[in-house]
Design a protein around this motif. Sequence first.
Motif, PDB file in Angstrom:
ATOM      1  N   ILE A   1      63.943  49.689  44.508  1.00  0.00           N
ATOM      2  CA  ILE A   1      62.866  49.937  43.545  1.00  0.00           C
ATOM      3  C   ILE A   1      62.025  48.676  43.364  1.00  0.00           C
ATOM      4  CG2 ILE A   1      64.218  49.397  41.473  1.00  0.00           C
ATOM      5  CD1 ILE A   1      61.633  52.198  41.759  1.00  0.00           C
ATOM      6  N   GLU A   2      62.663  47.515  43.481  1.00  0.00           N
ATOM      7  CA  GLU A   2      61.930  46.260  43.342  1.00  0.00           C
ATOM      8  C   GLU A   2      60.952  46.073  44.492  1.00  0.00           C
ATOM      9  OE1 GLU A   2      62.045  44.714  40.570  1.00  0.00           O
ATOM     10  OE2 GLU A   2      63.735  45.908  39.840  1.00  0.00           O
ATOM     11  N   GLU A   3      61.260  46.647  45.664  1.00  0.00           N
ATOM     12  CA  GLU A   3      60.334  46.574  46.796  1.00  0.00           C
ATOM     13  C   GLU A   3      59.031  47.299  46.461  1.00  0.00           C
ATOM     14  OE1 GLU A   3      62.281  48.160  50.217  1.00  0.00           O
ATOM     15  OE2 GLU A   3      63.925  46.706  50.112  1.00  0.00           O
ATOM     16  N   ILE A   4      59.143  48.405  45.754  1.00  0.00           N
ATOM     17  CA  ILE A   4      57.953  49.169  45.375  1.00  0.00           C
ATOM     18  C   ILE A   4      57.072  48.351  44.439  1.00  0.00           C
ATOM     19  CG2 ILE A   4      57.128  51.238  44.193  1.00  0.00           C
ATOM     20  CD1 ILE A   4      59.749  52.604  45.155  1.00  0.00           C
ATOM     21  N   PHE A   5      57.695  47.751  43.424  1.00  0.00           N
ATOM     22  CA  PHE A   5      56.910  46.950  42.486  1.00  0.00           C
ATOM     23  C   PHE A   5      56.356  45.700  43.155  1.00  0.00           C
ATOM     24  CE2 PHE A   5      59.459  49.408  39.389  1.00  0.00           C
ATOM     25  CZ  PHE A   5      58.406  49.934  38.682  1.00  0.00           C
ATOM     26  N   GLY A   6      57.108  45.097  44.061  1.00  0.00           N
ATOM     27  CA  GLY A   6      56.609  43.939  44.804  1.00  0.00           C
ATOM     28  C   GLY A   6      55.397  44.297  45.647  1.00  0.00           C
ATOM     29  N   TRP A   7      55.445  45.453  46.321  1.00  0.00           N
ATOM     30  CA  TRP A   7      54.312  45.909  47.128  1.00  0.00           C
ATOM     31  C   TRP A   7      53.106  46.186  46.230  1.00  0.00           C
ATOM     32  CZ3 TRP A   7      51.284  50.255  47.272  1.00  0.00           C
ATOM     33  CH2 TRP A   7      50.459  50.404  48.397  1.00  0.00           C
ATOM     34  N   ALA A   8      53.362  46.823  45.083  1.00  0.00           N
ATOM     35  CA  ALA A   8      52.263  47.162  44.171  1.00  0.00           C
ATOM     36  C   ALA A   8      51.565  45.905  43.654  1.00  0.00           C
ATOM     37  CB  ALA A   8      52.781  47.995  43.003  1.00  0.00           C
ATOM     38  N   LYS A   9      52.338  44.862  43.397  1.00  0.00           N
ATOM     39  CA  LYS A   9      51.737  43.626  42.891  1.00  0.00           C
ATOM     40  C   LYS A   9      51.042  42.829  43.990  1.00  0.00           C
ATOM     41  CE  LYS A   9      54.882  42.912  39.023  1.00  0.00           C
ATOM     42  NZ  LYS A   9      55.943  42.035  38.494  1.00  0.00           N
ATOM     43  N   ALA A  10      51.700  42.700  45.137  1.00  0.00           N
ATOM     44  CA  ALA A  10      51.172  41.844  46.192  1.00  0.00           C
ATOM     45  C   ALA A  10      50.057  42.516  46.992  1.00  0.00           C
ATOM     46  CB  ALA A  10      52.302  41.435  47.139  1.00  0.00           C
ATOM     47  N   THR A  11      50.243  43.764  47.361  1.00  0.00           N
ATOM     48  CA  THR A  11      49.316  44.425  48.264  1.00  0.00           C
ATOM     49  C   THR A  11      48.299  45.291  47.532  1.00  0.00           C
ATOM     50  OG1 THR A  11      51.054  44.455  49.917  1.00  0.00           O
ATOM     51  CG2 THR A  11      49.171  45.889  50.308  1.00  0.00           C
ATOM     52  N   ALA A  12      48.746  46.023  46.538  1.00  0.00           N
ATOM     53  CA  ALA A  12      47.868  46.992  45.877  1.00  0.00           C
ATOM     54  C   ALA A  12      47.095  46.399  44.700  1.00  0.00           C
ATOM     55  CB  ALA A  12      48.688  48.188  45.405  1.00  0.00           C
ATOM     56  N   GLY A  13      47.311  45.152  44.377  1.00  0.00           N
ATOM     57  CA  GLY A  13      46.513  44.498  43.355  1.00  0.00           C
ATOM     58  C   GLY A  13      46.901  44.793  41.916  1.00  0.00           C
ATOM     59  N   LEU A  14      48.140  45.169  41.687  1.00  0.00           N
ATOM     60  CA  LEU A  14      48.554  45.437  40.301  1.00  0.00           C
ATOM     61  C   LEU A  14      49.108  44.211  39.587  1.00  0.00           C
ATOM     62  CD1 LEU A  14      50.184  48.969  40.141  1.00  0.00           C
ATOM     63  CD2 LEU A  14      47.967  48.221  39.355  1.00  0.00           C
ATOM     64  N   ARG A  15      49.049  43.048  40.228  1.00  0.00           N
ATOM     65  CA  ARG A  15      49.502  41.850  39.539  1.00  0.00           C
ATOM     66  C   ARG A  15      48.642  41.605  38.299  1.00  0.00           C
ATOM     67  NH1 ARG A  15      52.927  38.338  40.875  1.00  0.00           N
ATOM     68  NH2 ARG A  15      52.914  38.857  43.077  1.00  0.00           N
ATOM     69  N   GLN A  16      47.341  41.834  38.437  1.00  0.00           N
ATOM     70  CA  GLN A  16      46.422  41.741  37.315  1.00  0.00           C
ATOM     71  C   GLN A  16      45.419  42.877  37.459  1.00  0.00           C
ATOM     72  OE1 GLN A  16      44.516  37.968  36.937  1.00  0.00           O
ATOM     73  NE2 GLN A  16      43.544  38.504  35.016  1.00  0.00           N
ATOM     74  N   THR A  17      45.495  43.834  36.564  1.00  0.00           N
ATOM     75  CA  THR A  17      44.639  45.007  36.695  1.00  0.00           C
ATOM     76  C   THR A  17      43.219  44.703  36.235  1.00  0.00           C
ATOM     77  OG1 THR A  17      45.184  45.816  34.487  1.00  0.00           O
ATOM     78  CG2 THR A  17      46.586  46.544  36.296  1.00  0.00           C
ATOM     79  N   ARG A  18      42.289  45.460  36.766  1.00  0.00           N
ATOM     80  CA  ARG A  18      40.891  45.336  36.359  1.00  0.00           C
ATOM     81  C   ARG A  18      40.597  46.161  35.126  1.00  0.00           C
ATOM     82  NH1 ARG A  18      37.341  46.081  41.805  1.00  0.00           N
ATOM     83  NH2 ARG A  18      38.335  44.447  43.025  1.00  0.00           N
ATOM     84  N   HIS A  19      41.440  47.143  34.884  1.00  0.00           N
ATOM     85  CA  HIS A  19      41.192  48.100  33.818  1.00  0.00           C
ATOM     86  C   HIS A  19      42.028  47.792  32.591  1.00  0.00           C
ATOM     87  CE1 HIS A  19      38.993  50.384  36.775  1.00  0.00           C
ATOM     88  NE2 HIS A  19      40.044  50.316  37.579  1.00  0.00           N
ATOM     89  N   ARG A  20      41.603  48.319  31.478  1.00  0.00           N
ATOM     90  CA  ARG A  20      42.323  48.176  30.219  1.00  0.00           C
ATOM     91  C   ARG A  20      42.545  49.556  29.634  1.00  0.00           C
ATOM     92  NH1 ARG A  20      43.263  44.280  32.367  1.00  0.00           N
ATOM     93  NH2 ARG A  20      42.523  42.186  31.961  1.00  0.00           N
ATOM     94  N   GLY A  21      43.611  49.688  28.905  1.00  0.00           N
ATOM     95  CA  GLY A  21      43.915  50.958  28.265  1.00  0.00           C
ATOM     96  C   GLY A  21      45.002  51.702  29.025  1.00  0.00           C
ATOM     97  N   LEU A  22      45.822  52.404  28.272  1.00  0.00           N
ATOM     98  CA  LEU A  22      46.969  53.105  28.838  1.00  0.00           C
ATOM     99  C   LEU A  22      46.548  54.177  29.836  1.00  0.00           C
ATOM    100  CD1 LEU A  22      50.042  53.013  28.520  1.00  0.00           C
ATOM    101  CD2 LEU A  22      49.838  54.813  26.828  1.00  0.00           C
TER     102      LEU A  22
END
Length: 143
Positions: free
Chosen positions: A95-116
């Motif tokens: 599961i940590e691989e998924i979150f690592g990919w999301a942060k490193a590759t998909a740009g979820l380390r810092q989102t551009r959007h705000r709000g839930l």
Amino acid sequence: MENRNGLVVDCRLSLATGTAEREAALDMASARPSNHGITLAADKAYDVAEFVAALRQCNITPHVAQNTSNRRSAIDGRTTRHLGYAVSVRRRKRIEEIFGWAKATAGLRQTRHRGLARVGWIFTFTAAAYNLVRLPQLLGKAA
């Protein structure tokens, strides 16, 4: 995430509270239809008596890593003695691989959007994209 292939099955985004992850996990697990036993693997943060009892009430076998540091674990021998428990605990790190990919590759380390709602939509979209990236690897194994 389902353990066999490492694909994302469901995802939720919630406000950070002390119990938000456990509540979301319980909601997602109890919403899964199944004709056979469901197991839920999780890390030590989920080793809480109320969470384990709620899973068992939903006929879900908790494969939660035992947290025995200065306390008694809510996971007892009736769960840990099975071979499936050891397999689930070992594969849980995927599961940590998924979150690592999301942060490193998909740009979820810092989102551009705000709000839930907006960040939740991006999070769900990223999970679907991860499955699409993972599919060729899985199809290559089958061939």
